[in-house]
Design a protein around this motif. Structure first.
Motif, PDB file in Angstrom:
ATOM      1  N   GLY A 123      -2.687   3.702  -6.028  1.00 30.40           N
ATOM      2  CA  GLY A 123      -3.553   3.117  -7.045  1.00 30.40           C
ATOM      3  C   GLY A 123      -3.857   1.653  -6.875  1.00 30.40           C
ATOM      4  N   LEU A 124      -3.222   0.963  -5.897  1.00 32.75           N
ATOM      5  CA  LEU A 124      -3.514  -0.452  -5.699  1.00 32.75           C
ATOM      6  C   LEU A 124      -4.888  -0.622  -5.029  1.00 32.75           C
ATOM      7  N   THR A 125      -5.621  -1.628  -5.487  1.00 31.38           N
ATOM      8  CA  THR A 125      -6.907  -1.933  -4.867  1.00 31.38           C
ATOM      9  C   THR A 125      -6.701  -2.847  -3.671  1.00 31.38           C
ATOM     10  N   ALA A 126      -7.760  -3.043  -2.902  1.00 27.16           N
ATOM     11  CA  ALA A 126      -7.693  -3.939  -1.749  1.00 27.16           C
ATOM     12  C   ALA A 126      -7.298  -5.342  -2.190  1.00 27.16           C
ATOM     13  N   GLN A 127      -7.818  -5.816  -3.327  1.00 28.78           N
ATOM     14  CA  GLN A 127      -7.485  -7.152  -3.809  1.00 28.78           C
ATOM     15  C   GLN A 127      -6.007  -7.239  -4.206  1.00 28.78           C
ATOM     16  N   ASP A 128      -5.491  -6.173  -4.811  1.00 31.81           N
ATOM     17  CA  ASP A 128      -4.061  -6.135  -5.141  1.00 31.81           C
ATOM     18  C   ASP A 128      -3.216  -6.287  -3.873  1.00 31.81           C
ATOM     19  N   LYS A 166      -9.704  -2.014   3.914  1.00 31.38           N
ATOM     20  CA  LYS A 166     -10.569  -3.023   3.289  1.00 31.38           C
ATOM     21  C   LYS A 166      -9.844  -4.363   3.143  1.00 31.38           C
ATOM     22  N   ALA A 167      -8.531  -4.319   2.886  1.00 27.36           N
ATOM     23  CA  ALA A 167      -7.767  -5.548   2.647  1.00 27.36           C
ATOM     24  C   ALA A 167      -7.416  -6.296   3.928  1.00 27.36           C
ATOM     25  N   ASP A 211       0.806  -1.222   0.000  1.00 28.04           N
ATOM     26  CA  ASP A 211       0.000   0.000   0.000  1.00 28.04           C
ATOM     27  C   ASP A 211       0.838   1.270   0.000  1.00 28.04           C
ATOM     28  N   GLU A 219      -8.080   1.713   1.169  1.00 30.73           N
ATOM     29  CA  GLU A 219      -8.040   0.377   0.582  1.00 30.73           C
ATOM     30  C   GLU A 219      -7.308  -0.607   1.487  1.00 30.73           C
ATOM     31  N   SER A 220      -6.321  -0.118   2.246  1.00 32.97           N
ATOM     32  CA  SER A 220      -5.595  -0.978   3.183  1.00 32.97           C
ATOM     33  C   SER A 220      -6.543  -1.522   4.250  1.00 32.97           C
TER      34      SER A 220
END
Length: 467
Positions: free
Chosen positions: A400-405, A435-436, A396, A432-433
């Motif tokens: 631009g990285l998504t939670a799935q990434d 969420k992951a 993270d 997003e972090s």
């Protein structure tokens, strides 16, 4: 005819008298309007610099409670002459204020050592001087320092206002020395892979003349996470500049039967994302370590909340401004102390764990100050501080990285590692972090890992220092 002339003369005199009276009256009004020292008890006053100044205290008693207009400003922390104008109705006065220096300089001296035959200047004995004007430094007499030994001397410090103070210190005169210090305690070291190592433990420098020679340790070649044999280099230097380098062996051993642990380390908070992360950690009975910053004072209370829930707190940086904190060793240490102050205010003590912004392997810092990470790692080791890098991350730090990434990155980067020190963030841009995180915790718990907070004996996961 004569009577008529007399009447004309009397009339002229009368008119002239009236004119004189009128002129005198007008002049009297002008004089009255311009007359000074009607409002004030004095026209000038002298203040010592930094002295408290009350502009109304110089009004005459009957004007003390009047609405007096006072124009002008006096800066009591600046030497000089100032002027205030007081006006009330048809009265006006001027007060001249002289801010002068009557304070003796604040001086701290230090002991000093010189080689026989060297010139000895009194300025070299000054530790610090605080004064509001320029100062001169002299000895109280002419000293003869030609013989070896200790001399008690007096130093006089005088400022531009002739305020003067005399202080006493000791000068040591030594013979010329060509022998460098000798290192003791260089027996072979052994340490488990990735464990914190105190490179100064049991080591000291001995010199034939200097009772306290300095020395530093260069352990940049030691791969603390990779089992093997390495060398540590100690540089010892005495106060006359004699220097020598000594070598010490260290063996990094493999960790056997280690428990499967994820040390989740969370940088850049606290922020509005922190409470959700704390909630997730509580739900999964997982502990973590928060390396905090000073960037969001409104969320400082979450530092205490995290600590009270059993998580570890370490320092990251106060400002996270690379060109500022890496501009000098002193700038970095000042920033580290500031964030440590913040942490202490929240949890009641000063932790000894921290993380370099960018990690110890960052190369950005060398653009501002070459070799600074090597020096700071030595500073931390000497002062009982432990810095932590990481051997896995959720990615993270990349925009631009998504939670799935991030879930994918966390799984791949920790593959095959028994004691994982994983990096993630909880700053303002870490939505997003958050969420992951549940999926990452669940993945590793399903594979027998426990989530622990860092302790003094936890793996440091040190990177290679490149600057």
């Amino acid at each position: 005819m004569a009577k008529r002339k007399i009447r004309k003369m009397r009339l002229a005199v009368l008119i002239g008298s009236i004119a004189v009276i009128l002129i005198a009256s007008v002049a009297g009004v002008s004089i009255f309007l311009l007359k000074k020292n009607k409002l004030l008890t004095t026209s000038k006053v002298e203040l010592c610099i930094h002295e408290t100044f009350d502009s109304k205290s110089y009004l005459r008693k009957k004007y003390q409670n009047k609405d007096i207009n006072i124009a002008g400003e006096v800066q009591t922390d600046q030497l000089g002459e100032y002027e205030l104008t007081y006006t009330f109705e048809d009265k006006q006065d001027v007060l001249r204020v002289f801010v002068v220096d009557r304070l003796i300089p604040e001086v701290t001296l230090k002991e000093a050592t010189f080689i026989q035959g060297e010139s000895v200047l009194p300025e070299e004995l000054i530790e610090s001087i605080h004064d509001d004007s320029a100062t001169t430094v002299t000895f109280d007499q002419d000293y003869d320092f030609s013989e070896l030994g200790d001399y008690t001397v007096k130093v006089i410090v005088t400022d531009e206002w002739d305020n003067q103070v005399t202080k006493e210190t000791v000068i040591h005169i030594e013979k010329k020395d060509g022998t460098p210090p000798v290192m003791q305690g260089l027996s072979k070291m052994t340490a488990p892979a990735s464990s914190p190592i105190n490179y100064y433990e049991g080591v000291k420098a001995i010199d034939n003349q200097d009772p306290d020679p300095e020395f530093t340790a260069d352990f940049s070649k030691v791969r603390e996470s990779v089992p093997g044999n390495y060398e540590i280099y100690y540089t010892a230097k005495d106060r006359q500049g004699n220097e020598a380098v000594y070598t010490r062996e260290i063996e990094i051993t493999k960790v056997k039967d280690a428990q499967k642990v994820v040390y989740l380390t969370i940088d850049d908070g606290p922020s509005f994302n922190t409470p959700e992360i704390l909630s997730i950690l509580k739900r999964y009975n997982a502990k973590a370590t928060f390396f905090v910053t000073g960037m969001c004072p409104e969320y400082y209370s979450y530092i205490k909340e995290a600590y009270d829930q059993g998580h570890a707190i370490g320092m990251h940086t106060y400002c996270h401004d690379y060109d500022k904190i890496y501009s000098s060793d002193e700038a970095y240490i000042e920033d580290l102390n500031k964030i440590t102050d913040v942490v202490e205010a929240q949890i009641g003590y000063r932790p000894n764990i921290f993380r370099f912004p960018g990690g110890s392997s960052n190369t950005v810092s060398s653009h501002y100050n070459k070799g600074i990470i090597s020096r700071l790692s030595d500073y931390s080791n000497r002062n009982g501080m432990i810095y932590y890098d990481w051997n896995a991350d959720i990615g993270d730090g990349n925009a631009g990285l998504t939670a799935q990434d991030m879930i994918t990155r966390a799984v791949e980067s920790g593959d095959g590692i028994t004691r994982i020190v994983m990096l993630m963030h909880d700053g303002r841009g870490s939505t997003e972090s958050v969420k992951a995180l549940p999926s990452i915790i669940q993945y590793y718990q399903d594979r027998g890992y426990v989530f622990k907070a860092l302790e003094d004996t936890s793996p440091t996961a040190h990177h290679r220092i490149y600057n």
